[in-house]
Design a protein around this motif. Structure first.
Motif, PDB file in Angstrom:
ATOM      1  N   PRO A 176      52.533 -30.702-104.365  1.00 52.85           N
ATOM      2  CA  PRO A 176      53.965 -30.713-104.076  1.00 52.85           C
ATOM      3  C   PRO A 176      54.271 -30.005-102.765  1.00 52.85           C
ATOM      4  O   PRO A 176      53.414 -29.340-102.175  1.00 52.85           O
ATOM      5  CB  PRO A 176      54.559 -29.955-105.262  1.00 52.85           C
ATOM      6  CG  PRO A 176      53.472 -28.995-105.653  1.00 52.85           C
ATOM      7  CD  PRO A 176      52.180 -29.750-105.421  1.00 52.85           C
ATOM      8  N   ARG A 188      59.419 -20.623-108.025  1.00 53.76           N
ATOM      9  CA  ARG A 188      59.841 -21.932-107.548  1.00 53.76           C
ATOM     10  C   ARG A 188      61.079 -21.759-106.682  1.00 53.76           C
ATOM     11  O   ARG A 188      61.854 -20.826-106.862  1.00 53.76           O
ATOM     12  CB  ARG A 188      60.189 -22.873-108.713  1.00 53.76           C
ATOM     13  CG  ARG A 188      59.012 -23.291-109.589  1.00 53.76           C
ATOM     14  CD  ARG A 188      58.180 -24.376-108.903  1.00 53.76           C
ATOM     15  NE  ARG A 188      57.165 -24.922-109.783  1.00 53.76           N
ATOM     16  CZ  ARG A 188      55.993 -24.364-110.023  1.00 53.76           C
ATOM     17  NH1 ARG A 188      55.702 -23.194-109.448  1.00 53.76           N
ATOM     18  NH2 ARG A 188      55.121 -24.931-110.819  1.00 53.76           N
ATOM     19  N   PRO A 226      64.417 -24.036-105.689  1.00 53.83           N
ATOM     20  CA  PRO A 226      65.156 -25.293-105.841  1.00 53.83           C
ATOM     21  C   PRO A 226      65.436 -25.904-104.473  1.00 53.83           C
ATOM     22  O   PRO A 226      65.670 -25.187-103.499  1.00 53.83           O
ATOM     23  CB  PRO A 226      66.459 -24.855-106.532  1.00 53.83           C
ATOM     24  CG  PRO A 226      66.165 -23.514-107.112  1.00 53.83           C
ATOM     25  CD  PRO A 226      65.156 -22.878-106.206  1.00 53.83           C
ATOM     26  N   GLU A 281      61.742 -38.512-100.491  1.00 54.73           N
ATOM     27  CA  GLU A 281      61.779 -38.939-101.888  1.00 54.73           C
ATOM     28  C   GLU A 281      62.393 -37.861-102.771  1.00 54.73           C
ATOM     29  O   GLU A 281      63.179 -38.153-103.676  1.00 54.73           O
ATOM     30  CB  GLU A 281      60.363 -39.277-102.370  1.00 54.73           C
ATOM     31  CG  GLU A 281      59.775 -40.525-101.733  1.00 54.73           C
ATOM     32  CD  GLU A 281      58.429 -40.890-102.327  1.00 54.73           C
ATOM     33  OE1 GLU A 281      58.031 -40.246-103.332  1.00 54.73           O
ATOM     34  OE2 GLU A 281      57.777 -41.811-101.813  1.00 54.73           O
ATOM     35  N   THR A 282      62.039 -36.598-102.509  1.00 48.09           N
ATOM     36  CA  THR A 282      62.569 -35.490-103.304  1.00 48.09           C
ATOM     37  C   THR A 282      64.070 -35.329-103.084  1.00 48.09           C
ATOM     38  O   THR A 282      64.841 -35.145-104.035  1.00 48.09           O
ATOM     39  CB  THR A 282      61.848 -34.177-102.940  1.00 48.09           C
ATOM     40  OG1 THR A 282      60.444 -34.351-103.094  1.00 48.09           O
ATOM     41  CG2 THR A 282      62.305 -33.031-103.838  1.00 48.09           C
ATOM     42  N   ALA A 312      65.942 -38.028-104.908  1.00 46.65           N
ATOM     43  CA  ALA A 312      65.960 -37.819-106.356  1.00 46.65           C
ATOM     44  C   ALA A 312      66.892 -36.679-106.753  1.00 46.65           C
ATOM     45  O   ALA A 312      67.575 -36.743-107.782  1.00 46.65           O
ATOM     46  CB  ALA A 312      64.544 -37.533-106.850  1.00 46.65           C
ATOM     47  N   GLU A 313      66.915 -35.633-105.937  1.00 48.20           N
ATOM     48  CA  GLU A 313      67.738 -34.460-106.236  1.00 48.20           C
ATOM     49  C   GLU A 313      69.153 -34.595-105.698  1.00 48.20           C
ATOM     50  O   GLU A 313      70.000 -33.741-105.962  1.00 48.20           O
ATOM     51  CB  GLU A 313      67.080 -33.202-105.648  1.00 48.20           C
ATOM     52  CG  GLU A 313      65.729 -32.862-106.246  1.00 48.20           C
ATOM     53  CD  GLU A 313      65.830 -32.461-107.703  1.00 48.20           C
ATOM     54  OE1 GLU A 313      66.609 -31.536-108.014  1.00 48.20           O
ATOM     55  OE2 GLU A 313      65.139 -33.085-108.537  1.00 48.20           O
ATOM     56  N   ALA A 315      60.780 -26.788-106.425  1.00 44.52           N
ATOM     57  CA  ALA A 315      60.987 -27.295-107.775  1.00 44.52           C
ATOM     58  C   ALA A 315      61.190 -28.814-107.768  1.00 44.52           C
ATOM     59  O   ALA A 315      61.896 -29.353-106.919  1.00 44.52           O
ATOM     60  CB  ALA A 315      62.207 -26.614-108.401  1.00 44.52           C
ATOM     61  N   ARG A 316      60.537 -29.481-108.718  1.00 49.58           N
ATOM     62  CA  ARG A 316      60.661 -30.939-108.918  1.00 49.58           C
ATOM     63  C   ARG A 316      60.343 -31.738-107.660  1.00 49.58           C
ATOM     64  O   ARG A 316      60.894 -32.811-107.429  1.00 49.58           O
ATOM     65  CB  ARG A 316      62.063 -31.301-109.446  1.00 49.58           C
ATOM     66  CG  ARG A 316      62.367 -30.701-110.821  1.00 49.58           C
ATOM     67  CD  ARG A 316      63.727 -31.157-111.357  1.00 49.58           C
ATOM     68  NE  ARG A 316      64.801 -30.667-110.521  1.00 49.58           N
ATOM     69  CZ  ARG A 316      65.325 -29.442-110.610  1.00 49.58           C
ATOM     70  NH1 ARG A 316      64.852 -28.581-111.502  1.00 49.58           N
ATOM     71  NH2 ARG A 316      66.329 -29.076-109.825  1.00 49.58           N
ATOM     72  N   SER A 317      59.439 -31.199-106.866  1.00 44.44           N
ATOM     73  CA  SER A 317      59.068 -31.891-105.625  1.00 44.44           C
ATOM     74  C   SER A 317      58.202 -33.115-105.891  1.00 44.44           C
ATOM     75  O   SER A 317      57.336 -33.102-106.766  1.00 44.44           O
ATOM     76  CB  SER A 317      58.300 -30.928-104.707  1.00 44.44           C
ATOM     77  OG  SER A 317      57.673 -31.621-103.655  1.00 44.44           O
ATOM     78  N   ARG A 318      58.436 -34.178-105.132  1.00 42.93           N
ATOM     79  CA  ARG A 318      57.493 -35.287-105.083  1.00 42.93           C
ATOM     80  C   ARG A 318      56.230 -34.786-104.396  1.00 42.93           C
ATOM     81  O   ARG A 318      56.256 -33.850-103.605  1.00 42.93           O
ATOM     82  CB  ARG A 318      58.081 -36.467-104.317  1.00 42.93           C
ATOM     83  CG  ARG A 318      59.296 -37.083-104.976  1.00 42.93           C
ATOM     84  CD  ARG A 318      58.930 -37.674-106.349  1.00 42.93           C
ATOM     85  NE  ARG A 318      59.979 -38.524-106.874  1.00 42.93           N
ATOM     86  CZ  ARG A 318      60.933 -38.124-107.697  1.00 42.93           C
ATOM     87  NH1 ARG A 318      60.984 -36.855-108.078  1.00 42.93           N
ATOM     88  NH2 ARG A 318      61.847 -38.959-108.145  1.00 42.93           N
ATOM     89  N   ARG A 319      55.126 -35.436-104.679  1.00 40.02           N
ATOM     90  CA  ARG A 319      53.848 -34.964-104.140  1.00 40.02           C
ATOM     91  C   ARG A 319      53.427 -35.750-102.898  1.00 40.02           C
ATOM     92  O   ARG A 319      53.748 -36.922-102.752  1.00 40.02           O
ATOM     93  CB  ARG A 319      52.757 -35.039-105.211  1.00 40.02           C
ATOM     94  CG  ARG A 319      53.003 -34.054-106.342  1.00 40.02           C
ATOM     95  CD  ARG A 319      52.015 -34.184-107.477  1.00 40.02           C
ATOM     96  NE  ARG A 319      52.296 -33.201-108.497  1.00 40.02           N
ATOM     97  CZ  ARG A 319      51.673 -32.014-108.590  1.00 40.02           C
ATOM     98  NH1 ARG A 319      50.738 -31.687-107.721  1.00 40.02           N
ATOM     99  NH2 ARG A 319      51.990 -31.164-109.555  1.00 40.02           N
TER     100      ARG A 319
END
Length: 292
Positions: A165, A181, A183, A207-208, A211-212, A258-262
């Motif tokens: 990530p 983490r 945000p 992408e992240t 999505a966020e 946090a919640r990152s695309r890879r």
């Protein structure tokens, strides 16, 4: 009609320039121009439009190029098969890497190849991953180390080395240094330092952010991770890279987003590699491991 004329035509069409094609082919620009003109005269059609800043195929040229590319692939296949039958590795390898690539395994693999195959010439190109991937698909490069967020085409035979990530990079005494983490929303209110568009990091960021639903536009896009790390350590902003890029840099801390695309780092090669390209791929694969 001669094979080298078709090869010259393909190179000019791919590069959009007689000069760039000549540099790739290691011949004079005038020689490329003369041979393409000779081919056009023999076929009775103008194949390239030279009127603009970039040379582009004409409608007739597009149709001829389909067959010219097929001939080029067939000739390469003959050479590769002959070399493999005799165990011979020769010719030239065009190697591409992400900008500033100093991964030990890459350097050792390159050294291994040069030691084992001193008669094979190698040119190295550093560029954004988007362009490296496109050049592999078009046959302008033979082998490349690329970073990407989306999966690579299976035809490129990708070998993923690491997938991770995004990370926020800050000085050791930064208020975020003890966070587990960060945000993505926190990055919307700070100066973000990252890599240019076309890199795996920026693709993962896009992408992240989508999505966020948090738009993030880096204020600084440096061409190498080392520049981002140095600026982040000096407090010029928050770096946005990956943990592996920050490894070994004692002045900073890398905190996962946090919640990152890879984003992935992979070794890839063109769909129809020569024997020399196969040997280079194998040499790099032996040295490039996920641990590096």
């Amino acid at each position: 009609m001669e094979l080298h004329q078709l090869r010259y035509l393909v190179a000019v069409a791919d590069h959009g320039s007689f000069t760039a094609a000549a540099e790739e082919l290691l011949v004079s620009q005038s020689g490329v121009s003369a041979q393409v003109a000779k081919l056009e005269k023999e076929l009775g059609h103008r194949l390239l439009d030279r009127s603009g800043r970039t040379v582009v195929p004409t409608a007739e040229g597009d149709e001829i190029l389909v067959h010219a590319r097929a001939v080029a692939r067939a000739v390469q296949a003959v050479r590769t098969t002959a070399d493999e039958l005799t165990g011979l590795v020769r010719g030239h390898v065009r190697l591409g890497t992400v900008i500033g690539c100093t991964i030990p395994g890459y350097l050792r693999g390159f050294a291994d190849f040069r030691s084992a195959h001193p008669d094979v010439s190698v040119t190295v190109t550093e560029d954004s991953s988007d362009r490296l991937i496109a050049d592999l698909e078009l046959g302008r490069l033979d082998v490349a180390v690329v970073a990407h967020a989306a999966p690579l085409p299976a035809a490129l035979g990708p070998r993923t080395l690491i997938r991770e990530p995004l990370a926020a990079v800050v000085p050791n005494r930064h208020p975020w240094a003890d966070y587990d983490r960060v945000p993505l929303s926190e990055l919307a209110d700070v100066t973000v330092l990252s890599l240019p568009e076309g890199t795996g990091v920026r693709a993962a960021l896009a992408e992240t952010a989508a999505a966020e639903q948090v738009p993030i536009v880096p204020a600084v896009a440096a061409h190498s991770p080392s520049a981002v790390l140095a600026l982040a350590e000096l407090g010029s902003g928050v770096g946005l890279l990956t943990a592996s890029m920050a490894a070994g840099h004692p002045g900073v801390v890398a905190i996962p987003v946090a919640r990152s695309r890879r984003t992935s780092l992979s070794l890839a090669r063109r769909p129809d590699p020569s024997a020399a390209a196969r040997a280079m791929t194998a040499a790099l694969a032996r040295r490039l491991t996920p641990a590096q």
